[in-house]
Design a protein around this motif. Structure first.
Motif, mmCIF file in Angstrom:
data_model
loop_
_atom_site.group_PDB
_atom_site.id
_atom_site.type_symbol
_atom_site.label_atom_id
_atom_site.label_comp_id
_atom_site.label_asym_id
_atom_site.label_seq_id
_atom_site.Cartn_x
_atom_site.Cartn_y
_atom_site.Cartn_z
ATOM 1 N N VAL A 561 0.864 -1.179 0.000
ATOM 2 C CA VAL A 561 0.000 0.000 0.000
ATOM 3 C C VAL A 561 0.900 1.228 0.000
ATOM 4 C CG1 VAL A 561 -1.824 1.236 1.205
ATOM 5 C CG2 VAL A 561 -1.787 -1.264 1.248
ATOM 6 N N PHE A 562 0.591 2.190 -0.864
ATOM 7 C CA PHE A 562 1.387 3.409 -0.977
ATOM 8 C C PHE A 562 0.552 4.594 -0.490
ATOM 9 C CE2 PHE A 562 4.487 1.139 -3.390
ATOM 10 C CZ PHE A 562 3.746 0.238 -4.134
ATOM 11 N N GLN A 563 1.148 5.477 0.252
ATOM 12 C CA GLN A 563 0.463 6.651 0.766
ATOM 13 C C GLN A 563 1.297 7.891 0.520
ATOM 14 O OE1 GLN A 563 -0.519 6.037 4.892
ATOM 15 N NE2 GLN A 563 -2.475 5.054 4.390
ATOM 16 N N ALA A 564 0.609 9.011 0.313
ATOM 17 C CA ALA A 564 1.266 10.302 0.125
ATOM 18 C C ALA A 564 0.519 11.335 0.955
ATOM 19 C CB ALA A 564 1.293 10.697 -1.345
ATOM 20 N N PRO A 565 0.944 11.615 2.199
ATOM 21 C CA PRO A 565 0.267 12.628 3.016
ATOM 22 C C PRO A 565 0.728 14.024 2.619
ATOM 23 C CG PRO A 565 2.035 11.620 4.259
ATOM 24 C CD PRO A 565 2.004 10.928 2.935
ATOM 25 N N SER A 566 -0.211 14.947 2.624
ATOM 26 C CA SER A 566 0.126 16.339 2.317
ATOM 27 C C SER A 566 0.615 17.035 3.578
ATOM 28 C CB SER A 566 -1.103 17.068 1.775
ATOM 29 O OG SER A 566 -2.043 17.265 2.814
ATOM 30 N N GLU A 567 1.135 18.234 3.398
ATOM 31 C CA GLU A 567 1.432 19.069 4.546
ATOM 32 C C GLU A 567 0.120 19.598 5.140
ATOM 33 O OE1 GLU A 567 4.103 22.102 3.388
ATOM 34 O OE2 GLU A 567 5.821 20.739 3.153
#
Length: 728
Positions: A561-567
């Motif tokens: 699973v890949f995740q990209a959290p924003s600021e």
């Protein structure tokens, strides 16, 4: 001793030896002179060094040890140990109180190296009439110099050296002689010895290997050497790094006197070996050959194989024998009174592949033929292409292996790999087995159809595999929140859109975090509403202020699973009690309603969708399943105001119109109650108010707007769906 102990010993054995240098670079200095000793070793940067003087440890722990004013206590043997290195070779330092000294290098001098000796007076006093002596004999010089230099020293230059000269003290000149210094010029390698494998009197037709053997000095064990072989003073093999000369089958003309020369790569040091005489003996039986049919030894499985053994010279009768390498027993033996005999294999199989030779015996002499390679070729079978991925999916950044294998074929086998019909690479295997190609997945461009082809050189033997379609998932990356309208302060009652933008990512899912808590899906009557990658606030409340973060994700499998959290984006909601601001907000809202009405009229000509349906942006039905946020459902029909306008529906067409899913927008439009302004036309009095706008679930339920238009039991909508049809 355990494995760890053996590993430690192995590291110590291969560690670099520390190097100890002197400045000035002489082994003998005068009293009161200063000397700097420097220790260097491996690339480790640790600061603790170890120094020894006559096997006693010194207090110095830096890379340099300085002797300010030398006295006799400083004389002796020095060694050092640099971090990560072995102990250095010892350096002997001599402290002299003589009037005249001969200074020689502190380091070992090898043959081929330059040699420098200096005749040096007390405290640098001038010395005239300098002469040098080796073992009591004067060393000739072209002119008087304070230094004796040799460009390339040899072992013959070793000996006991001294110098003489005149020194003024104080008004007259005195003839002074320095103490003797022993100078040893060491060998880089020993004088080579030429040796022949087996006997120096070989029988004609036998192989002979000549070896030029030498021994490197341990301190020069990494010095590369070259060898040259001569026969009767003529070069038979030029300089090469391999110290052997191989003659596969000696002949009478190979007899002669051989010697070799070993030299350094720069040829600065050359040493010849002693001579070795080779005398080749002739035998009565000679020139035995083996012929094969078909020519070249290339046989198709099932064909006839014929091996013919012939002898050119010898006395009859002859005993012929046929052999295959690796087999102890002869395949066939027979006695013939002719110089030719035949061995036949009627139906050749793959097991008959190998190297064959024959022997001819006459009396007590025997001769062998050269080997002949026979290859029984089997056509390749259709290959199977496999790729080590999860199903048919891979992820950008993966290193996958493409394997191609024919279950039955003769080696060597050439495997060719194709991507979308274009050659991707090739692999040759020398024995039966699969060919493989490593593929580094770098972009979606690596997706597509892969296939492979096998070929073993036989006519019309090329075979192509079935295609394999590879899909590529791009992990989500670089999530960013963009606010519309821009700015970090929003007035209560206004509208706000927060969009989560990605640099890249296949079929992303979005999750919103408000004040460190996941934002639950809003009810169908109140904001905020998550639509795809956008969070809609139709009427901002004071409670909507705070920190927002979006998290985009996609997955190849439950384990990947890949995740990209924003600021985090901080939103401040300002309470607006000003009536003027309220009026302005109302006007802005009415303008929004005007734009909505204009869009409704704009889509009116396209009432029928002509049976075309489109995917949501970036959606591919063949990719891993994407669980999108559920949409808002319409309130039950009986709960609505019978006087209110019916909601209108329309397809939202994404950028990629070749896909197959449909995303529906549900808009509830009501007329405002109010009197017509005087002089206004009927169309001018139609004011519309948008109550809410939601996105239907990508997998709609039966009572949703999208579900009402989907065929029963199917995932695609029916072709009776209409785009924006306003209620006028």
């Amino acid at each position: 001793m355990g494995t760890g102990g053996r590993a430690a010993l192995g590291l110590a054995a291969t560690a670099q030896k520390s190097k100890l240098t002197l400045d000035p670079p002489w082994s003998t200095v005068f009293l009161k002179e200063s000397v700097i000793l420097t220790c260097s070793g491996s690339r480790f940067t640790a600061k603790r060094y170890t120094w020894y003087h006559d096997d006693k440890a010194l207090r110095t722990h830096t890379s340099s040890h300085r002797i300010g004013k030398a006295d006799q206590s400083h004389a002796g043997r020095y060694r050092c140990v640099a971090p990560g290195s072995r102990q250095s070779d010892p350096v002997q330092l001599t402290i002299s109180d003589e009037w005249l000294i001969l200074q020689a290098p502190y380091y070992a001098v090898f043959e081929g190296d330059p040699l420098r000796l200096r005749c040096y007076g007390w405290k640098g006093a001038e010395v005239s009439g300098i002469r040098y002596y080796r073992d009591g004999a004067e060393v000739p010089q072209f002119r008087e110099r304070s230094e004796l230099s040799m460009e390339k020293a040899t072992t013959r230059d070793s000996g006991r050296y001294k110098c003489t000269g005149s020194m003024r003290s104080p008004l007259i000149y005195h003839e002074k002689t320095s103490p003797e210094v022993f100078v040893s010029i060491q060998e880089i390698f020993s004088t080579p010895v030429l040796r022949a494998s087996g006997s120096a009197d070989p029988t004609e037709g036998n192989p002979v290997t000549l070896s030029c053997i030498t021994q490197l000095n341990p301190q020069k064990s990494d010095t590369p050497l070259q060898s040259i072989f001569y026969k009767d003073s003529e070069t038979v093999r030029a300089s090469g790094s391999f110290p052997e000369y191989h003659i596969p089958a000696v002949r009478l003309e190979d007899s002669g006197s051989y010697h070799c020369v070993m030299q350094t790569m720069s040829s600065s040091v050359q040493k010849p070996s002693s001579k070795l005489t080779i005398a080749v003996k002739r035998i009565p039986v000679s020139r035995v050959s083996l012929g094969v049919h078909p020519l070249g030894g290339q046989v198709v499985e099932g064909e006839r194989l014929v091996l013919t053994c012939s002898v050119a010279e010898g006395m009859e009768p002859f005993t012929f024998s046929w052999h295959r390498q690796g087999s102890r027993q002869a395949l066939k033996s027979e006695i013939q009174h002719s110089q030719r005999a035949v061995y036949e294999i009627p139906v050749a199989t793959e097991n008959d592949t190998g190297e064959y030779y024959c022997t001819v015996t006459s009396g007590n002499t025997r001769a062998l033929s050269p080997g002949v390679k026979v290859a029984v070729k089997v056509p390749v079978s259709p290959p199977l292409l496999t790729i080590n991925v999860t199903g048919t999916w891979s992820t950008v950044g993966d290193m996958v292996e493409i394997r191609c294998e024919s279950s039955r074929s003769s080696a060597p086998i050439l495997y060719r790999f194709y991507h979308e019909g274009a050659i991707l690479g090739s692999s040759t295997v020398s024995s039966r087995g699969p060919g493989s190609l490593a593929l580094h997945v770098t972009s979606e461009g690596d997706a597509g159809t892969y296939s492979c082809e096998t070929d073993n050189g036989m006519a019309n033997s090329s075979q192509r595999s079935a295609p394999f379609h590879l899909s590529v998932l791009v992990p989500v990356s670089e999530a960013t929140i963009v606010a519309d309208p821009t700015g970090l302060e929003v007035r209560a009652g206004g509208s706000l859109n927060l969009s989560c933008l990605l640099e890249s990512g296949t079929t992303p899912r979005f999750k919103w975090i408000h004040n460190n808590q996941e934002l639950a899906m809003a009810s169908e009557f109140g904001p905020p509403t998550a639509v795809g990658n956008t969070l809609h606030f139709w009427s901002v409340q004071l409670s909507h202020g705070g920190n927002y973060q979006c998290i985009a994700s996609n997955q190849l499998s439950p384990q990947r699973v890949f995740q990209a959290p924003s600021e985090i984006l901080a939103i401040t909601v300002i309470e607006d009690a000003s009536p003027q601001v309220a009026v302005t907000g109302t006007i802005s809202f009415l303008c929004l309603m005007g734009v909505t009405a204009a869009l409704v009229f704009y889509f009116k000509p396209w009432k029928k969708a002509d049976g075309r349906f489109f995917n949501a942006q970036g959606r591919d039905p063949g990719r891993p399943a994407q669980h999108e946020a559920p949409g808002q459902r319409l309130p039950p029909r009986e709960s609505r105001d019978p006087q209110a306008e019916e909601p209108s529906y329309g397809n939202v067409c994404p950028l990629e119109q070749e896909s197959g899913d449909v995303v529906y927008t549900v808009v509830n439009i009501k007329k405002r109650n109010g009197d017509k302004p005087k002089g206004a036309s009927p169309s001018d009095n139609e004011e519309y108010c948008v109550t809410y706008s939601v996105l239907a679930d990508s997998k709609p339920t039966g009572d949703s707007a999208a579900g009402a238009r989907a065929p029963e039991g199917g995932s695609e909508p029916r072709n009776d769906i209409y785009e924006n049809v306003p209620h006028l």
